[in-house]
Design a protein around this motif. Structure first.
Motif, PDB file in Angstrom:
ATOM      1  N   TYR A 238       0.863  -1.367  -0.118  1.00 52.58           N
ATOM      2  CA  TYR A 238      -0.205  -0.083  -0.195  1.00 52.58           C
ATOM      3  C   TYR A 238       0.814   1.264   0.427  1.00 52.58           C
ATOM      4  CZ  TYR A 238      -2.899  -3.641   1.728  1.00 52.58           C
ATOM      5  OH  TYR A 238      -3.928  -4.806   1.815  1.00 52.58           O
ATOM      6  N   GLN A 268      -5.575   4.701   7.262  1.00 54.47           N
ATOM      7  CA  GLN A 268      -6.060   4.097   5.914  1.00 54.47           C
ATOM      8  C   GLN A 268      -5.324   4.237   5.147  1.00 54.47           C
ATOM      9  OE1 GLN A 268     -10.080   5.836   5.637  1.00 54.47           O
ATOM     10  NE2 GLN A 268     -10.666   5.077   7.671  1.00 54.47           N
ATOM     11  N   LYS A 270      -5.160   4.843   1.142  1.00 58.01           N
ATOM     12  CA  LYS A 270      -6.336   5.442   0.427  1.00 58.01           C
ATOM     13  C   LYS A 270      -5.951   5.177  -1.226  1.00 58.01           C
ATOM     14  CE  LYS A 270      -8.877   8.317   3.634  1.00 58.01           C
ATOM     15  NZ  LYS A 270      -9.576   7.890   3.699  1.00 58.01           N
ATOM     16  N   THR A 278      -6.705  -0.993  -5.110  1.00 58.95           N
ATOM     17  CA  THR A 278      -7.985  -0.363  -5.702  1.00 58.95           C
ATOM     18  C   THR A 278      -9.008   0.356  -4.192  1.00 58.95           C
ATOM     19  OG1 THR A 278      -9.300  -1.994  -6.228  1.00 58.95           O
ATOM     20  CG2 THR A 278      -8.065  -0.899  -8.454  1.00 58.95           C
ATOM     21  N   ASP A 279      -9.364  -0.639  -3.211  1.00 50.95           N
ATOM     22  CA  ASP A 279     -10.049  -0.283  -2.357  1.00 50.95           C
ATOM     23  C   ASP A 279      -9.056  -0.275  -1.005  1.00 50.95           C
ATOM     24  OD1 ASP A 279     -11.340  -1.880  -3.961  1.00 50.95           O
ATOM     25  OD2 ASP A 279     -10.749  -3.596  -3.275  1.00 50.95           O
ATOM     26  N   THR A 280      -9.450   1.408  -0.633  1.00 52.25           N
ATOM     27  CA  THR A 280      -9.062   1.867   1.036  1.00 52.25           C
ATOM     28  C   THR A 280      -8.645   0.251   1.641  1.00 52.25           C
ATOM     29  OG1 THR A 280      -9.897   3.640   0.786  1.00 52.25           O
ATOM     30  CG2 THR A 280      -9.347   3.124   2.564  1.00 52.25           C
ATOM     31  N   ALA A 281      -7.264   0.489   1.944  1.00 52.87           N
ATOM     32  CA  ALA A 281      -6.609  -0.791   3.389  1.00 52.87           C
ATOM     33  C   ALA A 281      -6.816   0.028   4.799  1.00 52.87           C
ATOM     34  CB  ALA A 281      -5.468  -0.798   2.859  1.00 52.87           C
ATOM     35  N   SER A 312      -9.641  -7.113   2.271  1.00 50.70           N
ATOM     36  CA  SER A 312      -9.860  -5.781   1.366  1.00 50.70           C
ATOM     37  C   SER A 312      -8.388  -6.137   0.464  1.00 50.70           C
ATOM     38  CB  SER A 312      -9.618  -4.078   1.472  1.00 50.70           C
ATOM     39  OG  SER A 312      -7.783  -4.264   1.881  1.00 50.70           O
ATOM     40  N   ASN A 313      -8.800  -5.235  -1.320  1.00 52.81           N
ATOM     41  CA  ASN A 313      -7.755  -5.998  -2.184  1.00 52.81           C
ATOM     42  C   ASN A 313      -8.031  -7.309  -2.268  1.00 52.81           C
ATOM     43  OD1 ASN A 313      -7.169  -2.875  -2.744  1.00 52.81           O
ATOM     44  ND2 ASN A 313      -6.755  -3.342  -0.864  1.00 52.81           N
ATOM     45  N   LYS A 357      -2.159  -4.807  -5.957  1.00 46.98           N
ATOM     46  CA  LYS A 357      -3.447  -6.156  -5.751  1.00 46.98           C
ATOM     47  C   LYS A 357      -2.847  -7.091  -7.099  1.00 46.98           C
ATOM     48  CE  LYS A 357      -8.080  -5.638  -6.722  1.00 46.98           C
ATOM     49  NZ  LYS A 357      -9.577  -4.833  -7.071  1.00 46.98           N
TER      50      LYS A 357
END
Length: 392
Positions: A238, A268, A270, A278-281, A312-313, A357
């Motif tokens: 991330y 977080q 972003k 692609t998704d907030t971790a 997520s992801n 990802k």
């Protein structure tokens, strides 16, 4: 103004000599620092045990200058310059930046507060981090896994402007904005932080917010962004985030020779255009700490933290970390300390690798901030240290 020609020469000399003496008495400059080294053992660094020297284990090895001048009327001019170094090879902590830890100037007033300009710690760290694990458990083994909540010593910002209110019966507020300096994109690469703290007798409490914004090309976090954060295998997937946001709270209560505390942090990552996810971790961190002054010389401390990522992801079995940290210090004097540190971490679940990802890997253990580049090869890691710290 005194005109020397209107008084006897002997008196003129005496007056001239007295003027700088008065000025000197109202200002001061102090050289300070710490030298700290430890013999460390880790049971698993990429699959092998290791014995090595670790600089700055109880306290970061550093030197600095700080000063102030009394301007009258409750006002003061302040400055601070601080450099970090590795005691084992003599190298600066950040190559090419001699005062990478701190470099600021400030104007303070007892009634109106303090305005600080330059490279400095964030209010998030100064208020929340100061009563989290940091004051009781060294960052080397006591920081939460990979310093995922940024409550250890590296939460700084360059090009920063900070305003802090005076102490109002135990209540104090501070806010900071660090200018990204990107032409045509005011918010690019900037950092914002705000925090509130309250002190009442033996109770300390604080809440804080921090947001670090990227201005980098895809797949990296820019070295020219004003804010920094620790990068490790725990958050490797991330670090290409458009922004990293932190919200944290902590409380510490003292009774007799003991202190106990609790802390919570939400981190977080972003995504943005060009991020490798692609998704907030999200990582949530929960911690408890305790300290006991057994004698005038001996102090014992312990802490436990639980860190959990959200799914997520493409990761469904999200990463989880349990960490137990212990510290024993023996003060030979006010400045010299012998210390023992121990920590054990258990990691489970999965996370993203540095490729982002689609590249899911098993989580690995990495105690505190001891070995960002040499984590365990599996979900278990033990670190033990014996060291000596001298402050000056």
């Amino acid at each position: 103004m005194i005109k020397l020609g209107t008084i006897p020469m002997g008196m003129a000399v005496a007056v001239a000599a007295a003027i700088p003496a008065v000025s000197s008495a109202q200002s001061s400059v102090t050289l300070y620092g710490a030298v700290d080294n430890a013999l460390a053992y880790t049971n698993n660094q990429k699959g092998s045990s290791n014995v090595y020297l670790k600089s700055g284990s109880l306290e970061s090895a550093k030197f600095g200058f700080k000063g102030q001048e009394d301007l009258g009327g409750g006002s003061r001019a302040l400055f601070r310059l601080e450099s970090g170094f590795n005691l084992n090879n003599g190298m600066m902590s950040d190559q090419g930046a001699i005062f990478s830890r701190l470099a600021w100037v400030a104007l303070a007033n007892d009634r109106y507060g303090t305005l600080t300009l330059g490279r400095q710690y964030t209010p998030y760290l100064l208020y929340v981090g100061a009563i989290g694990a940091a004051p009781m458990l060294t960052g080397a083994t006591g920081a939460h896994p990979g310093d995922i909540d940024q409550l250890d010593v590296d939460s700084r910002a360059s090009n920063a402007v900070t305003y802090s209110t005076p102490d109002m019966n135990g209540l104090q507020f501070s806010t900071m904005y660090a200018l990204g300096g990107v032409a045509g994109a005011f918010s690019s690469g900037n950092t914002f932080s705000a925090a509130l703290k309250y002190n009442y007798k033996t109770l300390d409490a604080a809440v804080g917010y921090l947001r670090v914004t990227n201005n980098a090309v895809a797949g990296t976090f820019s070295t020219t962004a004003t804010g920094t954060f620790d990068q490790s295998p725990i958050n490797a997937g991330y670090v290409s985030a458009h922004a990293v946001q932190y919200i944290a709270a902590a409380a510490l209560y003292g009774f007799g020779a003991a202190k106990v505390g609790v802390n919570y942090a939400n981190t977080q990552y972003k995504p943005g255009v060009g991020s490798l996810f692609t998704d907030t971790a999200i990582f949530n961190n929960y911690g408890v700490i305790g300290q006991y002054s057994a004698t005038i010389a001996w102090t014992l401390a312990a802490g436990y933290s639980y860190t959990r990522a959200t799914a997520s992801n493409g990761v469904t079995n999200a990463a989880r970390f349990h960490q137990f940290s212990f510290e024993q210090t023996y003060s030979l004097s006010k400045r010299s300390t012998i210390y023992l540190l121990e920590a054990y971490q258990m990691a489970s679940g999965q996370t993203l690798s540095a490729q982002g990802k689609g590249h899911i890997v098993n989580s690995v253990a990495m105690v505190g901030r001891t070995s960002e580049s040499t984590p365990s090869s599996n979900g278990r890691q033990f670190v033990g240290m014996i060291g000596f710290r001298h402050a000056f």
